[in-house]
Design a protein around this motif. Structure first.
Motif, PDB file in Angstrom:
ATOM      1  N   GLN A   1       0.848  -1.205   0.000  1.00 32.69           N
ATOM      2  CA  GLN A   1       0.000   0.000   0.000  1.00 32.69           C
ATOM      3  C   GLN A   1       0.877   1.246   0.000  1.00 32.69           C
ATOM      4  N   GLY A   2       1.966   1.141   0.733  1.00 34.54           N
ATOM      5  CA  GLY A   2       2.876   2.281   0.838  1.00 34.54           C
ATOM      6  C   GLY A   2       3.483   2.644  -0.501  1.00 34.54           C
ATOM      7  N   TYR A   3       4.075   1.649  -1.188  1.00 41.49           N
ATOM      8  CA  TYR A   3       4.726   2.066  -2.430  1.00 41.49           C
ATOM      9  C   TYR A   3       3.724   2.374  -3.531  1.00 41.49           C
TER      10      TYR A   3
ATOM     11  N   SER B   1       1.400   6.668  -6.892  1.00 37.42           N
ATOM     12  CA  SER B   1       0.309   7.560  -7.288  1.00 37.42           C
ATOM     13  C   SER B   1       0.746   9.021  -7.194  1.00 37.42           C
ATOM     14  N   GLN B   2       1.754   9.291  -6.375  1.00 36.20           N
ATOM     15  CA  GLN B   2       2.259  10.661  -6.257  1.00 36.20           C
ATOM     16  C   GLN B   2       3.418  10.911  -7.212  1.00 36.20           C
ATOM     17  N   GLY B   3       3.743   9.909  -7.995  1.00 34.60           N
ATOM     18  CA  GLY B   3       4.880  10.057  -8.896  1.00 34.60           C
ATOM     19  C   GLY B   3       6.213   9.975  -8.181  1.00 34.60           C
ATOM     20  N   LYS B   4       6.197   9.476  -6.949  1.00 30.53           N
ATOM     21  CA  LYS B   4       7.452   9.384  -6.193  1.00 30.53           C
ATOM     22  C   LYS B   4       8.023   7.981  -6.341  1.00 30.53           C
TER      23      LYS B   4
ATOM     24  N   ILE C   1      -0.336  -5.535  -8.234  1.00 30.10           N
ATOM     25  CA  ILE C   1       0.663  -5.049  -7.286  1.00 30.10           C
ATOM     26  C   ILE C   1       2.084  -5.393  -7.736  1.00 30.10           C
ATOM     27  N   ALA C   2       2.264  -6.659  -8.137  1.00 25.62           N
ATOM     28  CA  ALA C   2       3.611  -7.088  -8.515  1.00 25.62           C
ATOM     29  C   ALA C   2       4.106  -6.271  -9.708  1.00 25.62           C
TER      30      ALA C   2
ATOM     31  N   CYS D   1      -5.950   1.911  -5.796  1.00 26.72           N
ATOM     32  CA  CYS D   1      -5.759   1.408  -4.433  1.00 26.72           C
ATOM     33  C   CYS D   1      -6.767   2.046  -3.480  1.00 26.72           C
ATOM     34  N   LEU D   2      -7.307   1.264  -2.595  1.00 25.57           N
ATOM     35  CA  LEU D   2      -8.333   1.742  -1.660  1.00 25.57           C
ATOM     36  C   LEU D   2      -7.734   2.280  -0.357  1.00 25.57           C
ATOM     37  N   SER D   3      -6.421   2.227  -0.220  1.00 22.91           N
ATOM     38  CA  SER D   3      -5.747   2.650   1.012  1.00 22.91           C
ATOM     39  C   SER D   3      -6.385   1.996   2.237  1.00 22.91           C
TER      40      SER D   3
END
Lengths: 55, 382, 1403, 168
Positions: free
Chosen positions: C104-106, C111-114, C155-156, C553-555
């Motif tokens: 979820q973190g990555y 999603s933030q382009g980070k 995810i993968a 992602c639903l966070s």
């Protein structure tokens, strides 16, 4: 150390109780379930001003 | 020593002071403010350094009513010295305590703006005939502003303006009224602000010249004095100036004005600027007594001995001002008059203010009217 | 004082009371401080963290109408102003990952382009992103919550994306200085162990038997699935951590365990499972039969590896698919898979299977080889049998069972057996006595992975048997933790971080507005090309695809633990692994103010809440109409209004409704609706607003007038409860209701607001259990007795107030809260001692100003935008500034010390700090000045953060310019400031209460109990006021007289002094020192008190000759009825009519509602009805609102009391006596005539006749209704504008008994707080008069609401204004009123403000 | 000499136009009361609500303290706009201070109008401490309004014009 009072709930009523006791010189523990004080009143936009108003 | 002050001392004949203290005994301010003495200020000017004089708060307390000048056995022109003192004091950052937070002074200084487009003539209605260009100009003064600024104490100084125009109209004159007229600068001058006084004066002179007017009529004695004495001192002016009471008095003599009767006992307050500054005492009295059945009772101190309305140039209004006003109003009341006839908007404001407060006793309350208004109302056919 | 800063208040926010033991005054309380994940001692509330938080979840403060970040504070003004992190558990993806990789973190970071940050986060748990992004079995995806909406996230593939997007390998190359550790086996387990050890600073050496690291990843996964370059990237990264890999070094051959033990502190064995299994059928030895890994080992590295023409691969794992696809690429004509179970059970990755199928590979499911046959030692074919699925086996999969007689044969020239591997570590036991399992794997401790030999750990396939890459990585990570502990000598198991619980499914937010969106499909290599080459098939996501996919992602877990907040938090306040804390408190008493929740209107499903758009609760409307709300003060209608807005309110949604088991009135909704209707009208002046109601209960002070205002504004009120709300298909809401004619009607609206019932707060029952107090029938806290003991719970020392005992508005809650405080204080000991103050030599400030300017960076908060150094340099150029410098945090202790030093060093006598708002730190800076003897008022703050850097973030240059201007203004101001000094006033600690009704008595008793001397002054002979004359009170039906006597007894026995038949003559003085002069038969006396309480009550309306009163003997007032009820003179009465609102809600008497009469009439009606008397109550809406009243109302109806609506005056007929009452009833189209032999007028309450006199005496203003005016209608209901004079009970406005009693206690509380100190400290910012300039005109006194200015006569006729500093509140309106400038406000003097203006515009 | 006057005039006209169209940055002072609008401005910061830098706040304890003289002084000194922000009537910390501010404002408004100062240059608004967004919005809108109006005519810099009249 003199014993304090416990106030459960940090809405306007809880804050008012706590302030009255504190202003009278007593120690107060104010327990609030949520992350901050203000309770429902903080969500009411037309009358709520600021915590200062209760002091 | 500051050369300007030195010159003023010389011009005002301050060196002639024999320290008799007659001025202090005469001064209306000194009567209540025991810390104030014209004599001491004169002697400070003569004997000590500039700063001692210029930093003395008392230089602002003088009403410049000229009563002391009237009485001084040495003939010292104290108020001329005062004026120069104030101009010099202002230069080193000294200033008086301004009334109303300095709102009036701000108004005047804002009026120095060349491109200002004031909306100051809303009060001129259909019944009043005015023009943009002509021979005779009526100088309104700051009356429109005063009525707003003092709306809380029921003053209506604009009535005097309306009345003046009405009288001029009756005399067949359609006066020029300038939409972009500025304050004459009287109050700024007397509070030491030469810089802005000059700007206002220049603007007025230019506007008047543009209008083609040759003669200016005033209802405000301060404007009258300023145009008559002060403008020529600094600028090249060739206008004829006249106070409305002079116009009225002459018209009455000429039989141009017919007045209805008014069965009232009245008394008259000589404005310092009109009276002692310019020596006009008879014309207003002539105007008043021209109204049939009116009875003019003079106050104990009138004409040359008249007492000021207590404040000048929107500064240093104080407990002493109030006492002067109360005493003067009591004096008016003591004449058994129904009406106190005034001839200056400032007198109206100051007396109304004094009477407005709840602690003002009945002995100091009297109805007031502006002389011009009274005459205009008494015009036949009105 | 602000509650957040009160030295006596300790706030435990985000905390719960979990245990209470003992009795008053010795309670032992246990409080659980729930983890906030932010160290509040360090958090400055700067608000940097949410700017980087990638998670957006529902914002409960905005009632879920908008989103907030996972790190948040409830609202910007929150107290305490601290952030916290919303963590709801481990997200399903992370929870299901053996290595606990934070997907979820990555994903959030993607999603933030980070991308870089995402990769960094990934590598915290897994050094193999490139590998796992390609070959992981991704259990995360199987549990991804998104699958409940549409499809799980890829995810993968996202993981692969971040790995691929790494431009340049980040090579940390740390210095490894800890012990050496040996790792055997360079497969994923071993390398992972080495990596995690290196990250902890150990020096790991990896010994690998083959000549290349990577284990099966290198040797057995074909390149079209895992290109070498990808694997190499992960290997390079691991090596960059300083991991040393020695290839070609086999354990047992090149080195021994003994050798390793000698040179290394610990050993990790990651040996893998190298032994391949066979099927154990006939023919396995034939030529053309291969083992899978063996085959791949060769084929992966040799594209010329020969294969058959027709090849079968047996097995269903990823290796089987890898093998079959490799075979195809090596030139086989036909390659297929034989698998004994069905597709569903197949362990290979779904996408692998799909890709294989696309390539034309067939998979024979439910097929199992039975033998392989051949010729000349070479394979020819294979016999198989068909299978069916039986019961689930130990793996949870259904067990395949052969179908007898279904055998068939396939012709082949090659078979690859891909049925799995096994570990074989038996070779090591020769040397060491390793314990092994029956499968030949290491037996290790499941938690620590330690073998039976201390210091030797094992993991990966060698322990588990063949398993996945990610499991191997997990093992390596776990082993690293154990090895670290082992080397440090720490217990291997104790406090080992347990796996966090999975977030509960019900806590996962699936937004209502969520659009379904299929999983992004991975672009693949052209099929024909793919089939022929070893080029990677899956092409990877484009940036756009990755972004789109990550947005799905639903966070689930709230916080994604991406750790971005940690990076931006300057004070290092964020602690992601914080745990809950428990605190024990000893307290003397407890006040419960837990408030209310509101009924979810979904329960009243007929109103369509959440089914249709634009249906809101009243709380939602409250937020929506707020400019700080979710839609900036506009209704989010989602459509353009063509006509004026049509808006409906539906009242009593749930309230007063048996079907919801809510047998009470929610008390606030009517007023709230009226208020909202006015707010809407302000916003939409043409709006058509309709309120559907049962009774409008506008019973409080000013409420009726408020109601009338809404009527004037055109709000329409329709009596009745709508039956349903539906949507007409075009976005309009149709309300079905009964119209005025009694017909079923429909009305169309654009939006509807439901006034939902207030219900006991969540958890109130549990807390009551913890506290040991009772709950009432409605689920609220039970009080001892609603009327006379409203604040006491059923347990001594536990007070209940506010909405905890039932719904009420702020005014009543505030009064109760204060009341509860005074009750609670009775259980507490002693006051805190004042802190001794040291004498400090004062700095001489008479000379010219010497200003010091201190500019704060506030970490990055200011300096990120404003050029702080530039501001400092600029400040140095300002007049009188002799010193300027900057600090990272000016508020920090070190900086403050330094400022103090600078003051001394540079002889500063004025200080400017350019920093945050003065509201935050002004006081602490002032303390700093005080500490070095500089008057604290020679100080100013230039607010260059809140009002500059924060609001001009995008304009750094202009912001710097503005900061300079603000500093220039502050310097100009501070140059004009002068010192101010605190003054103290001594106080008398006695109290005078005016009025001996129950309110006055209650207040007196509470004060006596708190140790104050109390005198009650009562002008009448008897105490007890109106209540003394009541037959009974509701809802307890106790006798009025008994209540009064009991209170009186309590008052006198506590030492109170009651002066009856005593008149007030005069009151002078001010707070702390009032002189009260009274007169009685004994003559005049005078005494001094510190505070005065007005409890003078009200009077009853005199109906005069209205309603036949006076004309008919049997028309009486309700008070006269009370007398009859007491004396029992009701035997001859058969039928009674009550007229309500006589002298209330109209122009005569009280313009408002008298509040008590409906409930009183019902009580009286019940009395009468129980005696068999017919009762009709003629009403204008039944306003029963207090606790238990609605039930009483029901009871009256049950008893057959008739409630008849009426308007105007009912007609009374009769000769000498009233005999009948007639009222028009348009709704049933008839005039009703009721025979009566008694008419009771329920008369309203009006201000007492002497209230005008008292108002003048005490200078307490009265409102337009002529009742005394309180300080603030909501927050100061019992205070007046005159300091030291208080109000309670009916002299303020009609109250019922319970409310009066609460107010009485509230006043006692305020008085106690005021008089608890010997001295009152006066704030120094007050007005001040220069007498010389004062004209004594009194305009200042006129505008002063606080009566702080008096005109004093100096000499004959000369008055001057005098400011009473005890009463002055420092607003300065008097300054504005003063014509001369004689009065000025200290610290905000005209010249000080003008100096600021001049400075502002001089630039 | 006449020529020089003309020149000055041209120059000043030109610069006025230029300032209003391109580089004009209004100077605006906002008098904010200590209890509502000042904290609202702080709140705008806390919530990072962006508004132009043109507004500078002068804190007063109560809106009722803002006299006509402060406003006139600001205009005299060269303010292009003056904002007075107080509590809403019902939340006023001093009960009636906000109402008094409104009363005083009426007088100020009349004076400034009479002086020919466009009435949009003076604004009274009510912003509670909870209305951070309102503060930011008002700040943005007011700045925009003033920007559109162009510079106030009351600018000391044009004094040069006056000086030269004497010589006419």
């Amino acid at each position: 150390m003199p014993k304090g009072a416990l106030v459960i709930g940090g809405g306007v009523a809880g804050v008012q109780s706590a302030l009255d006791l504190a202003n009278a010189g007593f120690k107060v523990f104010l327990v609030e379930r949520g992350p901050c004080l203000g309770g429902r009143t903080s969500q009411i936009h037309k009358i709520f001003t600021s915590m200062d108003c209760t002091g | 020593m500051n050369s300007k002050i030195a010159k003023a001392i010389k011009d005002s004949k301050a060196y002639l002071c024999m320290e008799c203290g007659k001025c202090t005994g005469t001064c209306p301010v000194s009567r209540y403010n025991h810390g104030y003495s014209p004599r001491i200020l004169v002697n400070k000017a003569i004997r000590s350094g500039d700063l001692n004089l210029l930093k003395d708060k008392n230089i602002w307390a003088c009403l410049t009513c000229k009563l002391c000048d009237e009485r001084c056995p040495a003939g010292i022109e104290y108020i001329d010295l005062t004026l120069t003192t104030r101009l010099e004091a202002k230069k080193i950052g000294e200033q008086a305590l301004c009334s109303h937070g300095g709102a009036a002074q701000s108004l005047m200084r804002i009026m120095t703006t060349p491109e200002l487009e004031q909306k100051r003539l809303d009060w001129i209605d259909q019944t009043l005939k005015t023009t943009q260009n002509g021979e005779v100009l009526y100088f309104v003064g700051c009356l429109p502003y005063f009525d707003v600024l003092f709306s809380d104490i029921n003053v209506n100084t604009l009535q005097a303006a309306k009345a003046s125009i009405k009288i001029l109209n009756r005399l067949g004159v359609t006066p020029v009224v300038l939409p972009q007229e500025r304050c004459c600068g009287h109050d700024l001058l007397w509070s030491g602000d030469m810089e802005n006084f000059e700007k206002l004066a220049r603007h007025n002179i230019r506007e008047i010249k543009k209008s083609g007017a040759k003669k200016i009529v005033f209802s405000c004695p301060e404007g009258y004095r300023t145009f008559k004495i002060d403008y020529p001192k600094y600028f090249n002016t060739d206008f004829e100036v006249e106070h409305i009471t002079e116009v009225i008095s002459r018209a009455i003599s000429n039989g141009e004005l017919k007045l209805k009767n008014l069965k009232k006992v009245v008394t008259f307050q000589d404005p310092c600027r009109l009276g002692r500054h310019l020596g006009i005492y008879d014309e207003p009295r002539k105007a008043i007594t021209a109204i049939p059945e009116i009875q003019l009772n003079e106050m104990a101190r009138s004409r040359q001995r008249a007492i000021c309305c207590g404040v000048s140039a929107w500064m240093n209004c104080s407990t002493y001002s109030k006492s002067i006003q109360r005493a003067r109003l009591t004096e008016a009341k003591d004449t058994k008059a129904d009406l106190l006839v005034l001839s200056c908007p400032k007198c109206e404001i100051h007396f109304q203010c004094a009477m407005h407060d709840e602690k003002a006793g009945e002995q100091a309350k009297i109805e007031t009217v502006q002389l011009v208004t009274m005459i205009a109302d008494a015009l036949e056919g009105e | 004082m602000d509650v957040g800063r009160h030295p006596n208040i300790e706030i435990f926010a985000n905390s719960e009371v979990v245990g209470v033991e003992g009795e008053a005054p010795d309670f032992k309380v246990k409080v659980r401080r729930k983890s906030t994940f932010v160290d509040w001692d360090k958090c400055t509330g700067c608000g940097e963290c949410p700017t980087v938080c990638p998670v957006h979840i529902k914002d409960e403060f905005q009632l879920d109408l908008s989103k907030r970040e996972a790190i948040y504070r409830r609202y910007p003004q929150a107290v305490p102003n601290k952030f916290l992190i919303d963590k709801r558990g481990s997200p399903p993806c992370r929870y299901s990952c053996p290595a606990g990789v934070n997907a979820q973190g990555y994903i959030a970071l993607i999603s933030q382009g980070k991308y870089k940050e995402a990769l960094e986060l990934e590598r915290r748990d897994n050094p193999f992103p490139a590998v796992c992004g390609r070959v992981c079995t991704h259990p995360c995806e199987s549990d991804c919550k998104r699958k409940d909406v549409d499809e799980p996230l890829a995810i993968a593939q996202l993981k692969r994306f971040i790995s691929d997007s790494e431009q340049e390998l980040s090579a940390p190359s740390p210095e490894l200085n800890k012990e050496k550790v040996a790792v055997v086996g360079a497969g994923p387990a071993g390398l992972s162990a080495a990596y995690f050890l290196a990250k902890r600073g150990y020096c790991p050496t990896v010994f690998e038997a083959t000549d290349h690291p990577g284990g099966l990843l290198y040797w057995a996964i074909p390149r079209f699935r895992l290109p070498e370059i990808a694997l190499q990237r992960d290997l390079d990264y691991i090596k960059s951590w300083g991991v040393e890999i020695k290839t070609g070094t086999a354990l047992g051959k090149d080195l021994s365990i003994k050798d390793l033990q000698q040179d290394y502190k610990a050993i990790f064995l990651g040996l893998g499972a190298a032994k391949e299994k066979t099927m154990g059928i006939e023919g396995e030895d034939l030529q053309g039969v291969s083992l899978c890994v063996e085959f791949l080992n060769k084929a992966v590295h040799d594209p010329e590896t020969p294969v058959g023409k027709r090849v079968a691969v047996v097995g269903g794992g990823n290796s089987a698919i890898d093998a079959v696809r490799t075979v195809l690429r090596l030139g086989a004509e036909e390659a297929f898979v034989v698998y004994r179970r069905s597709r569903q059970e197949m362990p290979a990755n779904e996408e692998e299977i799909v890709e294989a199928e696309k390539e034309g590979i067939k998979i024979h499911y439910l097929t199992n080889p039975t033998k392989i046959f051949g010729e000349d030692g070479k394979i020819k074919g294979m016999e198989c049998i068909k299978m069916k699925l039986g019961e689930p086996d130990s793996s949870g999969r259904r067990k395949p069972i052969p179908i007898e007689g279904s055998e068939f044969t396939i012709n082949l020239d090659m078979v690859i057996m891909a049925i799995g591997q096994a570990a074989d570590v038996s070779f090591l036991t020769k040397e060491e006595k390793f314990e092994l399992t029956r499968w030949g794997t290491f037996a290790v401790d499941p938690d620590t992975l330690q073998t039976n030999i201390p210091g030797i750990f094992a993991g990966g396939d060698a322990v588990t048997g063949p398993a996945t890459v990610i499991e191997a990585i997990a093992a390596g990570k776990e082993a690293a933790e154990s090895i670290d502990r082992f080397i440090r000598g720490v217990d291997l198991k104790a406090d080992r971080k347990k796996k966090e619980d999975r977030v509960k499914d019900e806590d996962i937010e699936i937004p209502e507005e969520l659009q379904t969106e299929k999983r992004t499909t991975m672009p693949l290599l052209d099929l024909e090309k793919a089939k022929k080459s070893f080029e990677e098939v899956a092409q990877g996501f484009s940036e756009e695809q990755a972004k789109k996919e990550s947005d799905r992602c639903l966070s689930c877990a709230g916080c994604s633990e991406c750790l971005e907040c940690v990076k931006v938090c300057e004070p290092n306040a964020i602690v992601h692994d914080m745990v809950d804390e428990f605190v024990d408190l000893d307290v003397g008493s407890i006040i419960v103010t837990t408030g209310v929740d509101y009924l979810d209107p979904k329960e009243a499903s007929e109103y369509g809440y959440k089914r249709f758009k634009n249906i809101y609760t009243s709380f939602e409307i409250e937020r929506i109409m707020s400019e700080d709300g979710p839609s900036a003060g506009e209704l989010p209608l989602g459509k353009q209004l063509k006509e004026p807005l049509r808006f409906a309110f539906i009242q009593c949604v749930g309230s007063r409704n048996m079907r919801h088991d809510i047998n009470y009135c929610s008390r606030i909704c009517c007023m709230n609706t009226i208020k909202d209707s006015l707010v809407l009208k302000e916003h939409y002046p043409d709006a058509n607003i309709v309120v559907f109601y049962i009774d409008i209960r506008a019973f409080g002070k000013g409420f009726e007038e408020f109601y009338n205002r809404s009527l004037e504004k055109g709000v329409k009120y329709i009596k009745g409860k709508p039956s349903k709300v539906i949507e007409d298909g075009s976005g309009n809401l149709v309300i079905h209701y009964e119209n005025e004619q009694g017909h079923s009607g429909q009305m169309i609206f654009d939006a509807v607001c439901l006034s939902s019932a207030l219900i006991p707060s969540r958890g109130c029952r549990e807390l009551a259990g913890v506290l040991g107090v009772d709950i009432d029938d409605d689920g609220f806290y039970k009080n001892m007795e609603p009327a006379t003991a409203p604040l006491e719970s059923t347990k001594k020392g536990v007070l209940v107030c506010g909405c905890a005992t039932g719904p009420k508005d702020i005014t009543d809650s505030i009064a109760e809260a204060s009341g509860a405080a005074v009750k609670a204080a009775c259980f507490l000991e002693g006051h805190e001692l004042p802190v001794e103050k040291k004498e400090i030599e004062q700095v001489d400030v008479s000379g010219p100003p010497r200003v010091g300017v201190f500019v704060c960076h506030c970490g990055p908060n200011i300096s990120k935008v404003v050029d702080v150094k530039g501001v400092v340099e600029y400040a140095k150029t300002l007049p009188d500034v002799v010193f300027a410098e900057d600090y990272t945090f000016a508020c920090s202790e070190t900086a403050q010390h330094q400022i103090q030093e600078r003051i001394a060093e540079h002889k500063l006598n004025r200080v400017v700090v350019a920093a945050c708002t003065p509201k935050t730190h002004e006081m602490s800076f002032q303390d700093s000045l005080t500490a070095v003897g500089l008057n604290p008022y020679l100080f100013d703050i230039a607010n260059i953060r809140n009002q500059c850097s924060w609001v001009h973030q995008k304009e750094p240059e202009k912001a710097t310019e503005k900061a300079k201007e603000l500093v220039r203004m502050s310097v100009a101001r501070v140059r004009k400031l002068g010192p101010l000094f605190m003054k103290e006033l001594s106080v008398n600690r006695d109290v005078a209460v005016i009025g001996a009704g129950i309110t006055g008595l209650r207040c007196g008793i509470d004060l006596l109990q708190r140790g104050f001397k109390v005198k009650i002054i009562e002008k009448k002979e008897l105490s007890g006021g109106l209540v003394r004359h009541l037959s009974s009170i509701y809802p307890s039906f106790r006798k009025g007289r008994n209540i009064v006597e009991k209170l009186l007894d309590e008052f006198t026995s506590a030492g109170g002094e009651l002066l009856t038949s005593t008149e007030l003559v005069d009151v002078t003085g001010y707070v702390g020192n009032f002189q009260v002069k009274v007169k009685s038969a004994k003559g005049e006396t005078e005494f001094t008190v510190g505070a005065i309480v007005l409890a003078t009550g009200s009077e009853l309306y005199d109906p005069g000759e209205r309603f036949g009163y006076g004309k008919y003997p049997n028309v009486i007032t309700n008070m006269e009825l009370e007398q009859k009820l007491i004396s029992g003179e009701i035997d001859d009465i058969k039928s009674v009519a009550f007229f309500q609102c006589v002298g209330s809600r109209g122009d005569d008497g009280n313009p408002g509602c008298s509040r008590y009469c409906c409930q009183a009439a019902i009580k009286e009606a019940i009395h009468l009805r129980e005696k068999g008397i017919d009762v009709a109550i003629l009403n204008r809406g039944v306003r029963v609102y207090s606790k238990g009243a609605e039930r009483m109302y029901r009871k009256a109806r049950e008893l057959g009391v008739l409630f008849l609506p009426y308007d105007g005056e009912p007609e009374i007929t009769g000769a000498d006596k009233a005999e009948a009452v007639t009222i028009p009833s348009p709704d049933i189209d008839a005039d009703i005539t009721i025979p009566v032999n008694l008419v009771v007028l329920s008369v309203g309450m009006v201000p007492a006749a002497d209230s005008g006199h008292l108002s003048e005496l005490f200078k307490v203003p009265r409102g337009p209704d002529k009742f005394f005016l309180e300080r603030h209608s909501k927050f100061g209901p019992v205070e007046t504008t005159v300091e030291g004079v208080f109000l309670c009970g009916c002299c303020q406005f009609p109250q019922d008994i319970g409310d009066s009693i609460s107010q009485a206690s509230a006043v006692a509380s305020k008085v106690a707080a005021l008089l608890s100190r010997d001295k009152i400290t006066l704030a120094p910012i007050t007005s001040t008069v220069i007498e010389e300039y004062c004209r004594g005109c009194g305009r200042c006194a006129e505008v002063c609401e606080f009566r702080a200015i008096e005109l004093v006569e100096k000499e004959n006729g000369v008055f001057v204004a005098q400011v009473n500093e005890a009463l002055c509140k420092g607003c300065g309106t008097c300054v504005a009123a003063c014509p001369t400038g004689a009065i000025d406000l200290k610290h905000f003097r005209s010249e000080q403000i003008e100096a600021q203006l001049e400075a502002l515009f001089e630039g | 000499m006449k020529q020089s006057v003309k020149k000055i005039k041209e120059r000043s006209d030109h610069s006025t136009v230029q300032r209003s169209k391109e580089t004009f940055e209004p100077k605006i002072v906002a008098f904010c009361c200590n209890w509502c609008s000042y904290p609202a401005a702080d709140g705008a910061g806390v919530s990072r609500l962006q508004y132009p830098t043109n507004i500078k706040i002068v804190r007063v304890m109560c809106g009722g303290r803002v006299t006509p003289s402060f406003v006139l002084k600001a205009f005299e000194l060269g303010a292009d706009g003056v904002l007075v922000a107080t509590c809403h009537f019902e939340d006023c910390h001093y009960m009636f201070g906000a109402r008094k501010a409104a009363d005083v404002h009426k007088v100020t408004e009349k004076l400034t109008e009479m002086l020919g100062i466009e009435k949009e240059r003076l604004k009274l608004d009510w912003i509670s401490s909870a209305e951070a967004s309102k503060f930011a919005r008002v700040a943005r809108e007011f700045t925009e309004t003033i920007r559109k109006l162009g510079p106030s005519t009351i600018k000391k810099k044009l004094d040069a014009l006056n000086e030269s009249i004497e010589d006419e």
